[in-house]
Design a protein around this motif. Structure first.
Motif, PDB file in Angstrom:
ATOM      1  N   UNK A 137     -37.606 -35.195 -80.433  1.00  0.00           N
ATOM      2  CA  UNK A 137     -36.468 -35.435 -81.313  1.00  0.00           C
ATOM      3  C   UNK A 137     -35.175 -35.558 -80.507  1.00  0.00           C
ATOM      4  N   UNK A 138     -35.019 -34.684 -79.525  1.00  0.00           N
ATOM      5  CA  UNK A 138     -33.824 -34.757 -78.671  1.00  0.00           C
ATOM      6  C   UNK A 138     -33.797 -36.064 -77.888  1.00  0.00           C
ATOM      7  N   UNK A 139     -34.957 -36.505 -77.412  1.00  0.00           N
ATOM      8  CA  UNK A 139     -35.023 -37.783 -76.695  1.00  0.00           C
ATOM      9  C   UNK A 139     -34.633 -38.943 -77.630  1.00  0.00           C
ATOM     10  N   UNK A 140     -35.099 -38.876 -78.862  1.00  0.00           N
ATOM     11  CA  UNK A 140     -34.764 -39.935 -79.825  1.00  0.00           C
ATOM     12  C   UNK A 140     -33.253 -39.940 -80.108  1.00  0.00           C
ATOM     13  N   UNK A 141     -32.665 -38.774 -80.217  1.00  0.00           N
ATOM     14  CA  UNK A 141     -31.217 -38.693 -80.443  1.00  0.00           C
ATOM     15  C   UNK A 141     -30.445 -39.242 -79.244  1.00  0.00           C
ATOM     16  N   UNK A 142     -30.933 -38.948 -78.034  1.00  0.00           N
ATOM     17  CA  UNK A 142     -30.287 -39.456 -76.820  1.00  0.00           C
ATOM     18  C   UNK A 142     -30.362 -40.979 -76.776  1.00  0.00           C
ATOM     19  N   UNK A 143     -31.528 -41.514 -77.098  1.00  0.00           N
ATOM     20  CA  UNK A 143     -31.693 -42.975 -77.109  1.00  0.00           C
ATOM     21  C   UNK A 143     -30.777 -43.618 -78.150  1.00  0.00           C
ATOM     22  N   UNK A 144     -30.654 -42.996 -79.291  1.00  0.00           N
ATOM     23  CA  UNK A 144     -29.787 -43.530 -80.348  1.00  0.00           C
ATOM     24  C   UNK A 144     -28.335 -43.555 -79.880  1.00  0.00           C
ATOM     25  N   UNK A 145     -27.899 -42.511 -79.179  1.00  0.00           N
ATOM     26  CA  UNK A 145     -26.527 -42.485 -78.648  1.00  0.00           C
ATOM     27  C   UNK A 145     -26.331 -43.567 -77.592  1.00  0.00           C
ATOM     28  N   UNK A 146     -27.339 -43.746 -76.717  1.00  0.00           N
ATOM     29  CA  UNK A 146     -27.255 -44.799 -75.700  1.00  0.00           C
ATOM     30  C   UNK A 146     -27.141 -46.175 -76.340  1.00  0.00           C
ATOM     31  N   UNK A 147     -27.941 -46.394 -77.382  1.00  0.00           N
ATOM     32  CA  UNK A 147     -27.876 -47.677 -78.094  1.00  0.00           C
ATOM     33  C   UNK A 147     -26.498 -47.885 -78.717  1.00  0.00           C
ATOM     34  N   UNK A 181     -23.915 -50.862 -77.789  1.00  0.00           N
ATOM     35  CA  UNK A 181     -23.431 -51.774 -78.822  1.00  0.00           C
ATOM     36  C   UNK A 181     -21.903 -51.789 -78.856  1.00  0.00           C
ATOM     37  N   UNK A 182     -21.291 -50.623 -78.776  1.00  0.00           N
ATOM     38  CA  UNK A 182     -19.827 -50.554 -78.780  1.00  0.00           C
ATOM     39  C   UNK A 182     -19.247 -51.255 -77.554  1.00  0.00           C
ATOM     40  N   UNK A 183     -19.896 -51.091 -76.389  1.00  0.00           N
ATOM     41  CA  UNK A 183     -19.445 -51.754 -75.164  1.00  0.00           C
ATOM     42  C   UNK A 183     -19.530 -53.272 -75.319  1.00  0.00           C
ATOM     43  N   UNK A 184     -20.628 -53.736 -75.887  1.00  0.00           N
ATOM     44  CA  UNK A 184     -20.779 -55.186 -76.097  1.00  0.00           C
ATOM     45  C   UNK A 184     -19.734 -55.719 -77.072  1.00  0.00           C
ATOM     46  N   UNK A 185     -19.454 -54.975 -78.127  1.00  0.00           N
ATOM     47  CA  UNK A 185     -18.463 -55.423 -79.105  1.00  0.00           C
ATOM     48  C   UNK A 185     -17.057 -55.420 -78.512  1.00  0.00           C
ATOM     49  N   UNK A 207     -29.833 -54.285 -74.152  1.00  0.00           N
ATOM     50  CA  UNK A 207     -29.662 -53.648 -75.457  1.00  0.00           C
ATOM     51  C   UNK A 207     -30.884 -53.912 -76.344  1.00  0.00           C
ATOM     52  N   UNK A 208     -31.329 -55.169 -76.398  1.00  0.00           N
ATOM     53  CA  UNK A 208     -32.479 -55.527 -77.236  1.00  0.00           C
ATOM     54  C   UNK A 208     -33.757 -54.841 -76.749  1.00  0.00           C
ATOM     55  N   UNK A 209     -33.927 -54.752 -75.437  1.00  0.00           N
ATOM     56  CA  UNK A 209     -35.111 -54.063 -74.889  1.00  0.00           C
ATOM     57  C   UNK A 209     -35.097 -52.583 -75.265  1.00  0.00           C
ATOM     58  N   UNK A 210     -33.943 -51.949 -75.090  1.00  0.00           N
ATOM     59  CA  UNK A 210     -33.825 -50.531 -75.434  1.00  0.00           C
ATOM     60  C   UNK A 210     -34.006 -50.318 -76.939  1.00  0.00           C
ATOM     61  N   UNK A 211     -33.457 -51.214 -77.735  1.00  0.00           N
ATOM     62  CA  UNK A 211     -33.579 -51.115 -79.190  1.00  0.00           C
ATOM     63  C   UNK A 211     -35.048 -51.243 -79.610  1.00  0.00           C
ATOM     64  N   UNK A 212     -35.762 -52.182 -79.021  1.00  0.00           N
ATOM     65  CA  UNK A 212     -37.182 -52.382 -79.334  1.00  0.00           C
ATOM     66  C   UNK A 212     -37.978 -51.122 -78.933  1.00  0.00           C
TER      67      UNK A 212
END
Length: 166
Positions: free
Chosen positions: A56-66, A70-74, A92-97
């Protein structure tokens, strides 16, 4: 022939009235409350939380990275070189997938383990309900009802018995 039919009906009615006058003992158990409050259910929930905490912590970390990507790209996407922007979008797309796949696996694993734990708790609860029913001579114990009077609710007894059992 009419006399014998009437006598059969009369005997049947007398038997029904005697059966109805016998005291029927009915109980009710709120299964949802048992699954929330009983000791084995609470311990099962704690085991699940501990077992899946790191993922769960890893999933939260990945979500923050995504989110950060996204904010950096915008923010900077307009001023970046075309190749840099394309590379960041691809990353971004690779990490999102990868995130989507891991999230799906996480949910499936969690649901499977939860079902295993709950099945075990439900089995213990049903055995406890049966023991209480036999010990206190209940004729029937209901687990699902639109309404049950507090007078026949034995949920507290079941929760207490489950929590005291090892």
């Amino acid at each position: 022939m009419k006399v014998s039919t009437l006598s059969v009906i009369a005997v049947a009615l007398m038997g029904l009235s005697q059966a109805a006058s016998a005291e029927t003992k009915i109980g009710f158990v709120n299964s949802d409350r048992v699954m929330r409050e009983a000791g084995p259910a609470v311990r099962a929930q704690q085991r699940l939380e501990k077992e899946f905490e790191k993922r769960d912590q890893e999933m939260q970390r990945m979500a923050k990275d995504l989110q950060a990507m996204q904010e950096d790209l915008e923010r900077n996407g307009v001023t970046m070189a075309e190749s840099d922007r394309r590379n960041k979008e691809r990353a971004f797309n690779d990490l999102n997938r990868d995130f989507q796949r891991k999230q799906r696996e996480f949910r499936e694993d969690l649901n499977q383990r939860r079902n295993e734990e709950l099945a075990s708790v439900l089995d213990k609860a049903n055995r406890t309900v049966k023991q209480i029913a036999e010990a206190e001579k209940y004729d029937i114990i209901l687990q699902e009802a639109v309404y049950a009077s507090p007078r026949i609710d034995i949920t507290d007894k079941v929760v207490k018995a489950l929590s005291e059992a090892k």
